[in-house]
Every structure is written in C-alpha cells, then in structure tokens.
Design a protein around this motif. Structure first.
Motif, PDB file in Angstrom:
ATOM      1  N   THR A 187      43.699  40.120  32.790  1.00 16.79           N
ATOM      2  CA  THR A 187      42.509  40.100  31.923  1.00 16.79           C
ATOM      3  C   THR A 187      41.272  40.019  32.819  1.00 16.79           C
ATOM      4  OG1 THR A 187      43.740  38.981  30.163  1.00 16.79           O
ATOM      5  CG2 THR A 187      41.336  38.892  30.046  1.00 16.79           C
ATOM      6  N   ALA A 188      40.327  40.813  32.507  1.00 18.32           N
ATOM      7  CA  ALA A 188      39.101  40.831  33.332  1.00 18.32           C
ATOM      8  C   ALA A 188      38.400  39.473  33.297  1.00 18.32           C
ATOM      9  CB  ALA A 188      38.163  41.925  32.836  1.00 18.32           C
ATOM     10  N   GLU A 189      37.560  39.226  34.305  1.00 19.94           N
ATOM     11  CA  GLU A 189      36.812  37.968  34.336  1.00 19.94           C
ATOM     12  C   GLU A 189      35.990  37.811  33.057  1.00 19.94           C
ATOM     13  OE1 GLU A 189      34.449  37.464  37.765  1.00 19.94           O
ATOM     14  OE2 GLU A 189      36.119  37.631  39.189  1.00 19.94           O
ATOM     15  N   HIS A 248      44.964  25.693  35.620  1.00 15.58           N
ATOM     16  CA  HIS A 248      43.531  25.392  35.460  1.00 15.58           C
ATOM     17  C   HIS A 248      42.690  26.110  36.519  1.00 15.58           C
ATOM     18  CE1 HIS A 248      39.871  23.229  34.495  1.00 15.58           C
ATOM     19  NE2 HIS A 248      39.754  22.877  35.784  1.00 15.58           N
ATOM     20  N   ASN A 249      43.141  26.120  37.786  1.00 19.29           N
ATOM     21  CA  ASN A 249      42.367  26.752  38.858  1.00 19.29           C
ATOM     22  C   ASN A 249      42.210  28.253  38.612  1.00 19.29           C
ATOM     23  OD1 ASN A 249      42.055  24.320  40.184  1.00 19.29           O
ATOM     24  ND2 ASN A 249      43.902  24.614  41.450  1.00 19.29           N
ATOM     25  N   SER A 250      43.284  28.897  38.203  1.00 17.81           N
ATOM     26  CA  SER A 250      43.205  30.336  37.921  1.00 17.81           C
ATOM     27  C   SER A 250      42.258  30.613  36.768  1.00 17.81           C
ATOM     28  CB  SER A 250      44.605  30.888  37.586  1.00 17.81           C
ATOM     29  OG  SER A 250      45.477  30.770  38.680  1.00 17.81           O
ATOM     30  N   VAL A 251      42.297  29.740  35.741  1.00 16.76           N
ATOM     31  CA  VAL A 251      41.408  29.915  34.582  1.00 16.76           C
ATOM     32  C   VAL A 251      39.958  29.771  35.012  1.00 16.76           C
ATOM     33  CG1 VAL A 251      40.745  28.944  32.345  1.00 16.76           C
ATOM     34  CG2 VAL A 251      43.171  29.218  32.933  1.00 16.76           C
ATOM     35  N   GLU A 252      39.705  28.760  35.838  1.00 15.19           N
ATOM     36  CA  GLU A 252      38.329  28.521  36.302  1.00 15.19           C
ATOM     37  C   GLU A 252      37.872  29.659  37.198  1.00 15.19           C
ATOM     38  OE1 GLU A 252      36.144  26.230  35.558  1.00 15.19           O
ATOM     39  OE2 GLU A 252      37.495  25.288  34.083  1.00 15.19           O
ATOM     40  N   LYS A 253      38.772  30.118  38.080  1.00 14.13           N
ATOM     41  CA  LYS A 253      38.391  31.148  39.028  1.00 14.13           C
ATOM     42  C   LYS A 253      38.011  32.443  38.319  1.00 14.13           C
ATOM     43  CE  LYS A 253      40.164  33.602  43.080  1.00 14.13           C
ATOM     44  NZ  LYS A 253      41.304  33.763  44.000  1.00 14.13           N
TER      45      LYS A 253
END
Length: 593
Positions: free
Chosen positions: A498-500, A455-460
């Motif tokens: 994958t890019a932001e 979740h943290n990586s997805v949010e970041k």
C-alpha cells in the motif's frame, strides 16, 4: 394352450369312444345275426313240422281239409303258414283266404324250392298283405319222392326289431356307463401322470425367469422321481454358479466403479458397451448418453478415434498421452488393447485412461520451484560473492565503501537465511511435522498484539491502520503462534503493498461456528490474471518491489498451508489499482484428527 393332462385325457376319451362305437356296432351286428338265425331256425322247424303233418294226414289233394288244418296254427303260434302247389297257387294260408291271394310262383323263396330245387328257400321283404317286413322260409312238399308244392312259414320282423331295439338301448346304456367310467378314470390317470410333469415344467419356467431358488416338490417314484431329483440337483448347481457369477460381477463392478482411472469397453461393432464413473467424469457425460454410441463420437474428446480404430483393425496395443482442453485441460495417459472372447477371438477394445494432469502440473511446479529457488538463491549469492571478491582484492581502500559492501553482504546473507528458513518451515508444514498446539485464544487481542509488532512499519509508511474494537472478545480454538503468523504475514503484505499514507482495515466477524478475519487495503491491487497463482511459491505480482522489500515469495504459500492445517479457508478479492481484500475463515473448534 391346453394343458398336458387335458390333451392326454382327450386322447383317452377319443380312443375309448372309438373302441365303444366299434364294440357297439360289433355287438349289435352279432346280436342281429343271432336273432335272425334263431328266427330262421324257428321257421324251418315249424315248416318241417307242418310238412310232416301234411304228409301224414295226406291232405295235400284236399284243399278244404288242408285249409282247415292250417287254420289251427294261426292263434297258438304267431307265425304264418302258407301252402302252395307246384304252380304257385295258394292252397292254404293260416291268416288269409287262399282264394283271394295271388299266385306265389314269383316269390323268391318259392322259386328256390319249386323251380330251382333247393332244399330251403329264404327271403326277407315287405309284405303287401301284412304291411310290414317279413321273413319267409320255404320247404318243398314231397310226395312219393317228387316235389308237389311248398310249405312256407313266415314271421313278422317287427318283433325281432323291437327286441333288438330294447337290446340296443340296454347295450347303449351299458356302453355309455362304461365310456363315462373309463373317461373319468383316464382323466384321473392322466392327471396323476401329468401332475409331476406340471410341477417340473413350472420349476423349469421359474428357472428360466432367473428364480434359481425354485425346486421340484414331488413325491413321485420311478422315472419321474429320478427326473425331479436331477432337476433339483441341476437347479442347486445353477443357483450356486449364479451366486458365484453375481459375486464376481459385483466385485468387478465395485473395482471398476471405484477406479480412479477411466475404463471403457468397445465391442467389435465399434459401439461403447461399458464404462465406469471415472470415464463418465473424464468425458463429462452420463453413461446413458454414451452406452451404445459409436466410438468415433465418444473418442472425439481426447482424440482417441484413430487409436481405437488401430486396436480394432490391427489388434495392436497402443500407449499414448492424449489431451483435452474442454471443459478444462486434462492430460491423460491412454492404454488401449484388444480383448478376446472364447477361442481367442477378438471381441473389441479396452480403453483405460489415467489422469496425469496433476502429475504433469506437479512436475512443472517442481521444475518451476527449482528454477525459482535457483533464481532466488543466485541473486544474494552473486551479491555476496561479488562484493566479497572485491573486498578481498584490496582494491577498495575507502572505509565508507568497505562498510557499504559489508552491509550489502550482511543483508544478502540475512535474506538467504530467511529464504532457507521459510523453505524449511513450509516443508515441515506440508509434511505435517508441526502438530497444532491447540488452545482457546482471543482473536481480538491477538490482532492488537500483531499490530503493535508492526508499529514501526505503520509509522514508517504512514499507514492508517484500523483495528477491531478491543472490548469485543472473539474466541476460537487454534495454534496461537501459527495464527499470529497468518495475521502478521497478511497485515505485513497489506502495509508493504500500500502506498504511503494508505489505509489498511482489519476486522473480525463472528458466526455460530466460524470466525472471519478480514484484511482490506487500498493498495496497488492484484491483476485478475494473477489471482489464481497468488498462493504459489515464489510467485510475485511486482517482482522488483517484492524483492526490494525483502520478501522471499513464500509468505502466502505458508499462510495457505497454515489455514488449511486449521481446516479453514482463504478468499481473496482484488482490483488492480483499487486494493485487495483477503478473508480468512477459521472454525471455532478444531476436530481431532
């Protein structure tokens, strides 16, 4: 072709026929001579009798009385009597009138008696008077010691010929019956002689046709019995030897056919006479297209032609490493040596090829692995060593700088720890020292659980993460921790590359026997030339970014081994700049190893 018994019987027939014909001519000649002698003796006896009567009656000078006496011999005796004087004039005849008869002085039998003075005149000729063959016998008429004429007796040979004809007919029938009986007996005898020979010939023919179970079935005694026993013993020995040869041949064929090394045999004429399935695979041709071909044509693939030529011409052994680049690259360890027949005469060359492509590839991989590990370890070790040396020198007095250096040392040490842990983990997986802890798990729930972890990586990175419906339960049998590691690694890579603001889609598809886990992103993608190597250890597409992200370069190698330990497969599709789709295919049930 005539059978042996027929030839023997025909030989007997011809021999018997010759003997019968000779016997027939011999007997007929004897009987004819016997009849002729009997007739002559009979004529002589009667001539003597009549001569004595004439002398006794003294009727020589009285023709009428003489003719009257001679006439009396016509009916009781079927014999002709003729009396002539010394001039050949007929004085009396038992069948004809003497006055009408010609002078007989020129008759051979009369000439022998009157003119030649012999005691007996004899002649056989055709009688113009009687109109058939006659036998004539003449005796001299003696009066007072002087020959005054001749008494001639004659008899028709028609009676003799008829008697001989009847005798010849009886003899012919008898000899014919003898010939028939002898022929049948010879045929039966030849058949009895040749029957065991035919049986022996039939057995030898079947042995020649490789029917080694055939035997001679005869009850003959003597030489034929001994010959049959010898042939049966020979057939049994031959059958035993052929079974041993066939067994050895089958063993040799099985060994050669199942060898992983390629074997090829070239005869002294330079033609390929034997090769196994491994050599067929190496040459990418069926053996029917290779057998009988020249070694020059076959040896083009691995450049074996000069080596085979050296063996055939110089009888020397050759050991070389050869290469082939079509249809795929192969590296072969080639051993060539001459092979010999009886008397150590060279009969050709043996070619043995060992495929060492994987060995060379493993050696290269090992070399690359050592280089990669050294490279991966060198960077953090250098950082730790450099910053530690700087801190120990006392040149850094700023607390913020010191803390920054310590943070770098800590991060690099953590990276070293992850690298060593991944290496140990991968080694255990490859050695199968981590057995599967199988259980039934819900793949949907496991994917959602991994998503919470990330979740943290997805949010970041502000990634849009799409998950399968939580209500749709999909179960399979597997090791939950390892499958979680697979999902975590694949989804983590998709997020990192994958890019932001990018998108990562995770989906599950269930079939009858398998479950498909599909991770799709719209990230940077993978170049086409890198796809075959993406699962190699330490291989990175974007090395700078991968190292910056803290990856060890072992994640996908671990993923591949974990999937294979579950008897699954992994597929990857990617286009550079468009994204990547990775599909993991896992069986629902694991078979016990």
């Amino acid at each position: 072709m005539k059978r042996l018994w027929a030839r023997i019987a025909l030989s007997f027939f011809i021999l018997i026929l010759i003997l019968v014909v000779i016997l027939w001519f011999f007997l007929t000649a004897i009987m004819k001579d016997a009849y002729t002698d009997m007739t002559r003796d009979h004529l002589v006896e009667n001539a003597q009798m009549v001569s004595q009567l004439i002398e006794t009656a003294d009727t020589h000078n009285d023709p009428e009385a003489l003719q009257g006496m001679i006439r009396h011999f016509n009916q009781p005796i079927e014999m002709r009597f003729t009396v002539v004087d010394e001039e050949g004039v007929v004085l009396a005849d038992s069948e004809n009138d003497p006055a009408t008869m010609n002078n007989h002085i020129n008759r051979p039998e009369i000439q022998d008696v009157i003119r030649n003075g012999t005691a007996l005149g004899e002649s056989v000729r055709f009688s113009t008077t009687q109109q058939f063959n006659m036998m004539y016998v003449a005796l001299p008429l003696v009066e007072q010691g002087e020959t005054v004429g001749a008494i001639r007796t004659s008899l028709s040979l028609q009676v003799v010929d008829e008697a001989l004809s009847r005798l010849w007919a009886s003899l012919s029938i008898l000899l014919g019956l003898m010939f028939l009986v002898s022929g049948i007996a010879s045929a039966m005898l030849s058949r009895s002689i040749t029957r065991p020979i035919d049986n022996i010939m039939d057995t030898t023919y079947r042995l020649r046709e490789k029917d080694y179970s055939s035997r001679v079935n005869v009850s003959a005694k003597g030489e034929f019995g001994d010959l049959a026993l010898s042939i049966n013993a020979l057939a049994a020995s031959l059958q035993k030897q052929m079974k041993e040869i066939e067994e050895n041949e089958h063993q040799l064929t099985s060994i050669i056919s199942n060898m992983v090394s390629g074997v090829m045999l070239v005869n002294e004429e330079g033609r390929v006479v034997l090769l196994n399935s491994a050599m067929e695979r190496f040459l990418s041709q069926h053996k029917d297209n290779i057998i009988g071909q020249s070694y020059e044509k076959v040896g083009e693939r691995f450049a074996l032609t000069p080596h085979i030529q050296a063996v055939l011409e110089n009888s020397q052994k050759v050991h070389e490493e050869v290469h082939s680049y079509f249809p795929q690259e192969r590296i072969m360890d080639a051993h060539l040596a001459p092979y010999y027949g009886q008397g150590w005469q060279q009969k050709g060359a043996i070619v043995v090829l060992h495929d060492i492509t994987n060995i060379r590839r493993l050696e290269k991989m090992r070399s690359d692995f050592v280089a990669n590990v050294s490279h991966e370890l060198k960077t953090p070790v250098t950082s730790v060593s450099g910053f530690s040396e700087t801190l120990l020198s006392g040149e850094v007095t700023d607390e913020a700088t010191t803390r920054q250096f310590l943070q770098i040392i800590y991060d690099e040490s953590q990276r070293l720890d992850r690298l060593i842990s991944d290496l140990l983990h991968l080694s255990k997986i490859e050695k199968q020292e981590m057995p599967l802890d199988l259980e039934i798990m819900d793949m949907t729930a496991l994917v959602h659980e991994v998503a919470k972890t990330l979740h943290n990586s997805v949010e970041k990175r502000k990634t849009r993460l799409t998950l399968p419906e939580a209500s749709k339960e999909i179960y399979l049998q597997g090791d939950q921790d390892r499958i979680r590691q697979i999902i975590l690694n694949l989804v983590g890579n998709a997020i990192n590359y994958t890019a932001e603001g990018g998108r990562v889609d995770i989906s599950l598809k269930e079939n009858i026997n398998t479950v498909r886990l599909i991770v799709k992103d719209n990230g940077i993608g993978i170049p086409e030339e890198s796809l075959p190597r993406i699962f190699e250890r330490f291989y990175r597409v974007d090395k700078a970014r991968a190292r910056h992200s803290g990856g060890t370069g072992l994640g996908l190698a671990i993923v591949k081994h974990l999937i294979e330990s579950h008897h699954g497969e992994i597929e990857i599709e990617s286009r550079e700049g468009e994204g990547t789709t990775i599909t993991v295919i896992l069986p629902k049930n694991q078979e016990a190893d």
